[in-house]
Design an enzyme around this catalytic site. Structure first.
Site, PDB file in Angstrom:
ATOM      1  N   ASN A  58       0.869  -1.350  -0.075  1.00 17.09           N
ATOM      2  CA  ASN A  58      -0.025   0.074  -0.093  1.00 17.09           C
ATOM      3  C   ASN A  58       0.843   1.357   0.004  1.00 17.09           C
ATOM      4  O   ASN A  58       0.543   2.214  -0.687  1.00 17.09           O
ATOM      5  CB  ASN A  58      -1.020  -0.001   1.105  1.00 17.09           C
ATOM      6  CG  ASN A  58      -0.292   0.042   2.578  1.00 17.09           C
ATOM      7  OD1 ASN A  58       0.623  -0.846   2.636  1.00 17.09           O
ATOM      8  ND2 ASN A  58      -0.890   0.644   3.364  1.00 17.09           N
TER       9      ASN A  58
ATOM     10  N   GLU B  26       3.645  -5.132  12.160  1.00 11.77           N
ATOM     11  CA  GLU B  26       2.579  -4.258  12.158  1.00 11.77           C
ATOM     12  C   GLU B  26       1.464  -4.668  11.431  1.00 11.77           C
ATOM     13  O   GLU B  26       1.752  -4.691   9.949  1.00 11.77           O
ATOM     14  CB  GLU B  26       3.378  -2.842  11.582  1.00 11.77           C
ATOM     15  CG  GLU B  26       2.631  -1.340  11.785  1.00 11.77           C
ATOM     16  CD  GLU B  26       1.670  -1.113  10.361  1.00 11.77           C
ATOM     17  OE1 GLU B  26       0.389  -1.527  10.537  1.00 11.77           O
ATOM     18  OE2 GLU B  26       2.319  -0.405   9.758  1.00 11.77           O
TER      19      GLU B  26
ATOM     20  N   CYS C 254      -2.312   2.084   6.372  1.00  9.74           N
ATOM     21  CA  CYS C 254      -2.364   1.029   7.562  1.00  9.74           C
ATOM     22  C   CYS C 254      -2.985   2.241   8.673  1.00  9.74           C
ATOM     23  O   CYS C 254      -3.710   1.704   9.607  1.00  9.74           O
ATOM     24  CB  CYS C 254      -0.996   0.826   8.077  1.00  9.74           C
ATOM     25  SG  CYS C 254       0.051  -0.147   6.852  1.00  9.74           S
TER      26      CYS C 254
END
Length: 460
Positions: free
Chosen positions: A133, A230, A264
């Site tokens: 992303n 993460e 995120c």
């Protein structure tokens, strides 16, 4: 038959790039080469490593005119936004700037009899598994400090952004970083699992889905290999009654919709004090109705397709389920919405936490907005999530933001901003968002191990 990874462009569904994965033996050789190269790399002066890494960063910047349309082809971000080099360079530069102080010996004490100190020692070989992303910025978070700290790095990038790792390796090698010190690889899931389980690496950094993070931890189980993760997010925004309304709407809606919501730390749910709720919703709808959904190669496009049609399918399902349960959708289907990767950005009201769109990670251009009457209600709702990456609080009262922030289960608290990664702060999460921390001095601590020295002097 060798497995081939294929990057399917969201623009038109064509195969944009493909690469053959390495066999287990070839992948093991990569890891062995990295291990053999690490001692000599760590022995170089710290400033030399810093300079080589920053030369590699600059070499990536020199490719930006090629990188921007390539990213649009691979994951759909409109070319008008110019790529990621600003954040890529900012993060690497900060880690370079703090390297000497962050990696310096910790002096415990010295007298006539003893000298005591703690050194920071590189782990050895660091394996970086990066997402699609923000493919350059997420990778550099670990690649730059890992190399600077004296580790060698093996980078595996997501199939959706297949060419990013190649470009980074090419740039760093051209800048003088030895090839065995920084290697890009194409791996299957099975080979990745076998490498981790076989102690090929000394530290694994993974950014991606919760399921992917769980797979990394399972592979490392019993090996004592450190794993930093993460993972998902369901980041909330809370607009208090004294907030700057226009700034809150502009920032939170941009945080929800930029990159087609594929961030995120994107804003996925918003709680607005009842006194501002109606005005907030009205302004938010106006902003989204002003977007132009279309081909990311077109400079007029402000929101492109999602990176993959299956990602868009999940967002459509969450929206449809919410509407069926009573949510109100405020954005009419846009002309470019093709039922596939091109998805109309959506604002939902009359939502509840019984709906998946307010619980599950959407990772797309949709946001639910709820009315609240107090800090206590907002805190309860913000904490009603399995994730904890960031929370964005909007108020003119710094002390109030701190009090609320102390009660929110999250890795980062923003006040009057959102969706930004400050390299001076630790990038971290809690709950199902994962464990560990990148960037800042703590990032260096996670990419090294402490080694204590207790030196008794001979005095006679």
């Amino acid at each position: 038959m060798n497995q081939v990874l294929k990057c399917v462009s969201p623009i038109d569904g064509s195969v944009f790039a493909e690469r053959t994965v390495l066999s287990l033996e070839a992948a093991q050789n990569v890891a062995s080469d990295a291990r053999a190269a690490q001692v000599a790399w760590a022995a170089r002066p710290l400033q030399e490593r810093v300079d080589l890494v920053m030369a590699g960063v600059a070499a990536v910047g020199a490719m930006n005119d090629e990188i921007v349309p390539e990213l649009a082809q691979m994951m759909g971000r409109p070319v008008r936004y110019g790529g990621e080099f600003g954040g890529f360079n900012e993060r690497a530069s900060h880690m370079a700037d703090i390297a000497h102080s962050s990696l310096a010996d910790i002096e415990v004490g010295e007298d006539a009899t003893f000298k005591r100190y703690i050194k920071r020692i590189p782990h050895g070989v660091v394996f970086v598994v990066a997402p699609w992303n923000y493919p350059y910025m997420t990778a550099i978070n670990t690649v730059a400090p890992a190399l600077i700290a004296g580790n060698t790095v093996v980078l595996k990038h997501a199939t959706q952004t297949l060419l990013v790792g190649e470009r980074m390796a090419q740039a760093f090698h051209a800048a003088g970083v030895p090839e065995d010190v920084f290697q890009n690889v194409f791996l299957s899931h099975d080979v990745t699992n076998d490498l981790i389980a076989g102690n090929a690496f000394d530290f694994v950094n993974f950014t991606g889905s919760v399921g992917g993070g769980q797979a990394m931890e399972r592979a490392a189980a019993g090996t004592f290999t450190g794993v930093g993760t993460e993972l998902g997010g369901k980041d909330p925004g809370y607009v208090m009654e004294d907030a700057d309304l226009d700034a809150a709407v502009d920032t939170l809606i941009d945080g929800a919709m930029f990159n087609s919501g594929q961030c995120c730390c994107g804003i996925e749910r918003i709680y607005v004090h009842e006194s501002l709720y109606d005005a907030f919703v009205e302004k938010a709808v106006a902003i989204v109705n002003g977007y132009t959904l279309g081909n990311p190669m077109d400079s007029e496009t402000t929101i492109g397709p999602m990176a993959n049609a299956r990602f868009a399918s999940e967002v459509r399902a969450q929206i449809a389920e919410a509407v069926a349960a009573g949510a109100v959708a405020h954005i009419e289907t846009m002309a470019a919405d093709d039922g596939g990767a091109y998805l109309t950005p959506q604002i939902l009201t009359n939502v509840t936490h019984d709906m998946r769109v307010m619980r599950d990670e959407s990772f797309g251009p949709v946001v639910g907005i709820m009315k609240v009457s107090s800090d206590e209600e907002a805190i309860t709702l913000m904490n009603d999530s399995e994730f904890g990456l960031t929370a964005s609080l909007w108020t003119r009262d710094l002390d109030r933001a701190a009090r609320v922030g102390d009660q929110v289960e999250t890795g980062t608290v923003f006040m009057n901003r959102a969706d930004y990664l400050d390299p001076g702060l630790c990038w971290t999460g809690c709950k199902n968002t994962g464990r560990g921390g990148g960037l800042s001095v703590i990032g260096y601590h996670n990419l090294t191990r402490p080694k204590s020295y207790h030196m008794k002097k001979v005095t006679s």
